[in-house]
Write a protein that holds these residues in place. Structure first.
Motif, short mmCIF file in Angstrom:
data_model
loop_
_atom_site.label_atom_id
_atom_site.label_comp_id
_atom_site.label_asym_id
_atom_site.label_seq_id
_atom_site.Cartn_x
_atom_site.Cartn_y
_atom_site.Cartn_z
N ASP A 113 -21.69 18.91 19.94
CA ASP A 113 -22.41 18.16 20.14
C ASP A 113 -21.96 17.23 21.39
N VAL A 114 -20.70 16.81 21.49
CA VAL A 114 -20.18 15.88 22.53
C VAL A 114 -20.02 16.96 23.87
N VAL A 115 -19.61 17.98 23.63
CA VAL A 115 -19.34 19.00 24.74
C VAL A 115 -20.54 19.51 25.20
N GLN A 116 -21.76 19.26 24.44
CA GLN A 116 -23.10 19.69 25.10
C GLN A 116 -23.55 18.33 25.89
N ASP A 117 -23.05 17.02 25.41
CA ASP A 117 -23.51 16.19 26.17
C ASP A 117 -22.68 16.07 27.29
N ALA A 118 -21.46 16.39 27.20
CA ALA A 118 -20.84 16.34 28.49
C ALA A 118 -21.26 17.41 29.72
N TRP A 119 -21.88 18.44 29.15
CA TRP A 119 -22.81 19.34 30.13
C TRP A 119 -23.67 18.69 30.58
N LEU A 120 -24.72 17.99 30.07
CA LEU A 120 -25.77 17.45 30.56
C LEU A 120 -25.25 16.36 31.70
N ARG A 121 -24.22 15.56 31.61
CA ARG A 121 -23.71 14.73 32.45
C ARG A 121 -22.88 15.21 33.59
N TRP A 122 -22.57 16.53 33.44
CA TRP A 122 -21.83 17.41 34.33
C TRP A 122 -22.93 17.84 35.46
N ARG A 123 -23.98 18.27 34.78
CA ARG A 123 -24.98 18.88 35.60
C ARG A 123 -25.60 17.94 36.54
N LYS A 124 -25.25 16.62 36.52
CA LYS A 124 -25.87 15.57 37.23
C LYS A 124 -24.87 15.03 38.30
N VAL A 125 -23.71 15.65 38.25
CA VAL A 125 -22.76 15.34 39.22
C VAL A 125 -22.77 16.19 40.28
N GLU A 126 -22.42 15.65 41.64
CA GLU A 126 -22.32 16.36 42.84
C GLU A 126 -20.74 16.69 42.68
N THR A 127 -20.66 18.17 42.76
CA THR A 127 -19.30 18.63 42.39
C THR A 127 -18.36 18.43 43.49
N GLY A 128 -18.91 18.13 44.69
CA GLY A 128 -17.93 17.94 45.96
C GLY A 128 -17.55 16.56 45.86
N SER A 129 -18.17 15.69 44.94
CA SER A 129 -17.73 14.34 44.91
C SER A 129 -16.64 13.97 43.83
N VAL A 130 -16.27 15.11 43.07
CA VAL A 130 -15.16 14.95 41.99
C VAL A 130 -14.14 15.76 42.31
N ALA A 131 -13.06 14.82 42.48
CA ALA A 131 -11.62 15.60 43.05
C ALA A 131 -11.01 16.33 42.22
N ASP A 132 -11.09 15.91 40.80
CA ASP A 132 -10.29 16.83 39.93
C ASP A 132 -11.25 16.98 38.84
N GLY A 133 -12.05 18.14 38.85
CA GLY A 133 -13.35 18.15 37.60
C GLY A 133 -12.54 18.49 36.28
N ALA A 134 -11.42 19.15 36.03
CA ALA A 134 -10.87 19.11 34.62
C ALA A 134 -10.53 17.54 33.97
N ALA A 135 -9.80 16.73 34.92
CA ALA A 135 -9.78 15.12 34.56
C ALA A 135 -10.96 14.76 34.34
N PHE A 136 -11.98 14.96 35.05
CA PHE A 136 -13.37 14.04 35.02
C PHE A 136 -13.96 14.69 33.84
N LEU A 137 -13.78 16.06 33.34
CA LEU A 137 -14.46 16.32 32.11
C LEU A 137 -13.72 16.02 31.00
N ASN A 138 -12.64 15.77 30.90
CA ASN A 138 -11.77 15.22 29.75
C ASN A 138 -12.20 13.81 29.96
N ARG A 139 -12.08 13.18 30.68
CA ARG A 139 -12.58 11.55 30.67
C ARG A 139 -13.90 11.49 29.99
#
Length: 288
Positions: free
Chosen positions: A31-57
Motif C-alpha cells: 500500500d505504501v509503495v502504491q501511495d509512493a507511485w501516486l506521488r511519483w506520477r505528480k512529480v516533474e522528473t526533471g526536477s528530481v536530481a536523484d530519483g532513487a533517493a527521492f523514492l526512498n525518502r
C-alpha cells in the motif's frame, strides 16, 4: 513505458523491502509503495536530481506516518504480534544478501526501536543511504541521525543470525521436527530443540494460540504434545517445507488453504526458536 515509470519499477523491490522492514506487513508495504507511485506520477522528473533517493525518502516518510496508527493497534493486539510471513517455496534457494535482515528475530528487534531509530538504521545500515540523505528524509541533523542509527545498531546487532547452517542441515532438521511434532515423538523433539528454545505464536485473537512466548525445552515439548493431543491436524492437512523470512520453515494447509506457517531459527544444530503464524489475516496473501 516512460523513463519515469521504468525507474519506479526498477526501484519497486527495494521500496517494498524497506516498507516491509519498517512495518512488518507485506500488505501495508505494498500500500505504501502504491501511495509512493501516486506521488511519483505528480512529480516533474526533471526536477528530481536523484530519483532513487527521492523514492526512498517518500517511502520512509509514508511508513513513519503509518507507524503511528500501527503502534496504537498493536497495543490492543490479542497475544503476541509477529510480522506477516514472507514465504519462498524454493527451500534450496541460495540466501540473498538481505536475508539476515528479514529474519523474524531481526524484525522483532526493529519493533522495539522508536520509529526514527528504525528508519535511520534501515536507511543507512541496510540500504546504504548516506547520512546526509537520511537527515533530509527524517528532518534531523546528520549528527542526530548518526546517534539514532548507533542506538538502533546496539539493540539489533545480536538479533542478526550469526550461525548459517548448510541447506542440507536445514532440510534435515526441519523435516525431522515436522515428523516429530506430527507423530508426538517426545524423544526426537528433545533432541531437536535447544535447551533454551522459545516458542512464539500469533493467532491475533482469531484462532487458538499461545498468548505469550513459551520458554525452555520442557515447556515447549509439553506444548507441542498438548497441541497434538487437543487439536490434532485436520483430516486432509498437507505440510511442505519452505523458507519463512529467509529461514527454514513449514507451511501447513487444508484443502489447499494455508492455515499456519512455522518458521525455525537454527543455532548450532538445534532449533533455538519457533515462530508460528496462525492469524488468518496474515496468511491471506498466501491463499490469494
Amino acid at each position: 513505458m516512460t523513463r519515469s515509470d521504468a525507474l519506479f519499477e526498477a526501484r519497486r523491490p527495494a521500496m517494498t523491502g524497506l516498507a516491509y522492514r519498517m512495518l512488518g506487513s507485506r500488505a501495508d508495504a505494498e500500500d505504501v509503495v502504491q501511495d509512493a507511485w501516486l506521488r511519483w506520477r505528480k512529480v516533474e522528473t526533471g526536477s528530481v536530481a536523484d530519483g532513487a533517493a527521492f523514492l526512498n525518502r517518500v517511502v520512509a516518510r509514508l511508513c513513519l506516518d503509518r507507524l503511528k496508527s500501527a503502534r496504537a493497534r498493536r497495543e490492543v493486539y490479542v497475544g503476541e504480534w509477529l510480522p506477516e510471513p514472507l514465504v519462498d517455496e524454493d527451500f534450496d534457494a541460495a540466501p540473498g544478501a538481505l536475508d539476515a535482515d528479514l529474519s523474524v528475530a531481526f524484525l522483532l528487534a526493529l519493533e522495539r526501536l522508536t520509529p526514527l531509530e528504525r528508519a535511520a538504521f534501515l536507511l543507512h545500515d541496510v540500504f546504504d543511504t548516506p547520512f546526509a540523505e537520511v537527515a533530509r528524509t527524517l528532518g534531523r541533523g546528520e549528527a542526530a541521525c548518526r546517534q539514532l542509527a548507533a542506538r538502533a545498531r546496539q539493540h539489533v546487532r545480536a538479533e542478526r543470525p550469526r550461525y548459517r547452517p548448510s541447506v542440507d542441515e536445514e532440510r534435515s532438521l526441519t523435516a525431522a521436527f515436522l515428523l516429530a511434532a506430527m507423530t508426538g515423538d517426545e524423544m526426537s523433539l528433545r533432541n531437536l530443540l535447544a535447551p533454551d528454545v522459545v516458542w512464539h505464536a500469533d493467532g491475533g485473537g482469531k484462532v487458538a494460540s499461545t498468548l505469550r512466548p513459551v520458554h525452555g525445552l520442557d515447556k515447549a515439548v509439553r506444548l507441542i504434545l498438548g497441541i497434538r493431543k487437543k487439536w490434532p491436524a485436520p483430516e486432509g492437512t498437507t505440510a511442505r517445507l519452505a523458507r519463512i523470512n529467509g529461514q527454514p520453515g513449514i507451511v501447513l494447509a487444508q484443502a489447499g488453504t494455508v492455515f499456519q506457517t512455522i518458521g525455525l531459527e537454527l543455532v548450532e544444530g538445534r532449533i533455538a526458536a519457533v515462530y508460528t503464524i496462525r492469524n488468518p489475516d496474515k496468511l491471506a496473501r498466501l491463499n490469494a
